[in-house]
Design a protein around this motif. Sequence first.
Motif, PDB file in Angstrom:
ATOM      1  N   UNK A  49       0.963  -1.349   0.046  1.00  0.00           N
ATOM      2  CA  UNK A  49      -0.110   0.063  -0.066  1.00  0.00           C
ATOM      3  C   UNK A  49       0.913   1.046   0.141  1.00  0.00           C
ATOM      4  N   UNK A  50       0.684   2.039  -1.098  1.00  0.00           N
ATOM      5  CA  UNK A  50       1.251   3.276  -1.057  1.00  0.00           C
ATOM      6  C   UNK A  50       0.304   4.493  -0.856  1.00  0.00           C
ATOM      7  N   UNK A  51       0.590   5.361  -0.031  1.00  0.00           N
ATOM      8  CA  UNK A  51      -0.453   6.270   0.342  1.00  0.00           C
ATOM      9  C   UNK A  51       0.305   7.675   0.506  1.00  0.00           C
ATOM     10  N   UNK A  52      -0.958   8.899   0.224  1.00  0.00           N
ATOM     11  CA  UNK A  52      -0.394  10.158   0.769  1.00  0.00           C
ATOM     12  C   UNK A  52      -1.629  10.620   1.559  1.00  0.00           C
ATOM     13  N   UNK A  53      -1.386  11.313   2.816  1.00  0.00           N
ATOM     14  CA  UNK A  53      -2.320  11.710   3.524  1.00  0.00           C
ATOM     15  C   UNK A  53      -2.022  13.196   3.949  1.00  0.00           C
ATOM     16  N   UNK A  54      -3.075  14.060   4.164  1.00  0.00           N
ATOM     17  CA  UNK A  54      -2.972  15.587   4.345  1.00  0.00           C
ATOM     18  C   UNK A  54      -3.685  15.300   5.769  1.00  0.00           C
ATOM     19  N   UNK A  55      -3.160  16.015   6.766  1.00  0.00           N
ATOM     20  CA  UNK A  55      -3.905  16.086   8.182  1.00  0.00           C
ATOM     21  C   UNK A  55      -4.063  17.396   8.750  1.00  0.00           C
TER      22      UNK A  55
END
Length: 337
Positions: A327-333
Amino acid sequence: MLKEVSKTLFIFSTLAGISTQSASAFTYIAKKGDTLSDVLYENDYKPIYGRGGALEQTLKINPDIKYEKGNKIFPGTKIVLSGNIVPGNYVLRSSGKNTVTESVIEKNEPVVIPEAAPVIDHVREVSDIFDQIFFWQLSPSVSWKELTAKDSNINQNSNARALSDMSYGATVVYGMRFNPDVDIYSKLFLEAVNFSSDNSINIVKKNIVTSSLGVGLFYNKKWQVEVGMGDELFLTSPNATSVEIKKVSMPHFKSAYKNEFYQFQEASLLYALSGKVLLPRSAPGIDSKLSYGAGAGIEAKLRNQSFYLGYEKTILKASGNSTDGQNIFWRYTWETP
C-alpha cells in the motif's frame, strides 16, 4: 519601623477599608501552555481553589484577566501573584538595585500597592497532568494497493494478483492532550477501494469499502501504541481465470516511532517507522493465523498541518492461501490548534 535587609521580595495587602491581609507578590509572564492554576501550583500558592483561595485572590488583583473554562491564559500576559492569606501584622519589602527596604506594617494600617512589581523571568516545567486539552484531526488520503497470493487450496493451485485504482479514504481522530507529552485518542478510518480488471483475470468483487476503529496513545510526540479492529483483504481463486477478494475484520496491535530530522522556523520534516500484528481470528471461508506488517514514511509538518507519504507491507497468513499486500498512500492532516 524600618530596617535594611538584603532580600528581594514584595509583600503587599489590600487597601484601607478592607480587612488587612498579607501576600508575597511578583509579576509572572505567562508562557505557552500555562493555565492560572498551574502557575499558582508551581509557585506554591495554596490552597488554590475555594472561597478565599489563591485563585480567587489572584483574579481580584488582576481584573484584566478573563477567567475561562480551564483558566487558560495567553502567552505574554502579566499576572501579579498574591500569596497565602495570613491575618495580623505583616511585612512590606521593596528592593532597589543595591538596597532592600523592609517595613513592618501594623494591623489596620493602610498599605500602598507598588505601581509596578518587578518582572521575574520565571522558568517552569510543563503543565501537570491535570491540564487536559481536547483536540481532533481530519485526514483525507489517497492510496494505491497491490494484492498478491499463491493459492494452494485442494482444488486450486495458482498465483493471483490484483491492483487497485486510486482509492480514497479519510480518518477522523478525537483525543485528549494531558500535557505536551501525552496524547490519548480514538480514531475512525474509512476507505473506498476499487480494484481494476485486466484481460488475463476476472475480479469477482472489485468495489470494497474498508473500515478501522482504534484507540491509542502518543508519548513525547514520538512513540505510538494502538489497538483496534480493522478490515483486511484476502485473495482467493475460485477458478483459474478468476480472483475473489474477501474482506475480513481482524484485531490489530500497532506500534510506531516518529522523529524529527530537519527543522526550519515552524516547519519540520520527520521520518516514521511502524509495525503491526494482526491477531488470530476465524471468519467464514478463511481460518486466519498470525499475520503481521511493517511500514515507513516521511512527514512534513507546518504548525497544525502535515503531509505524509507512506508505504506499508502486510503479510496475511491463512490456511490454504496467504495474501501479501502493498500500500502506497498520501495523507494530509489538519488538527485543531
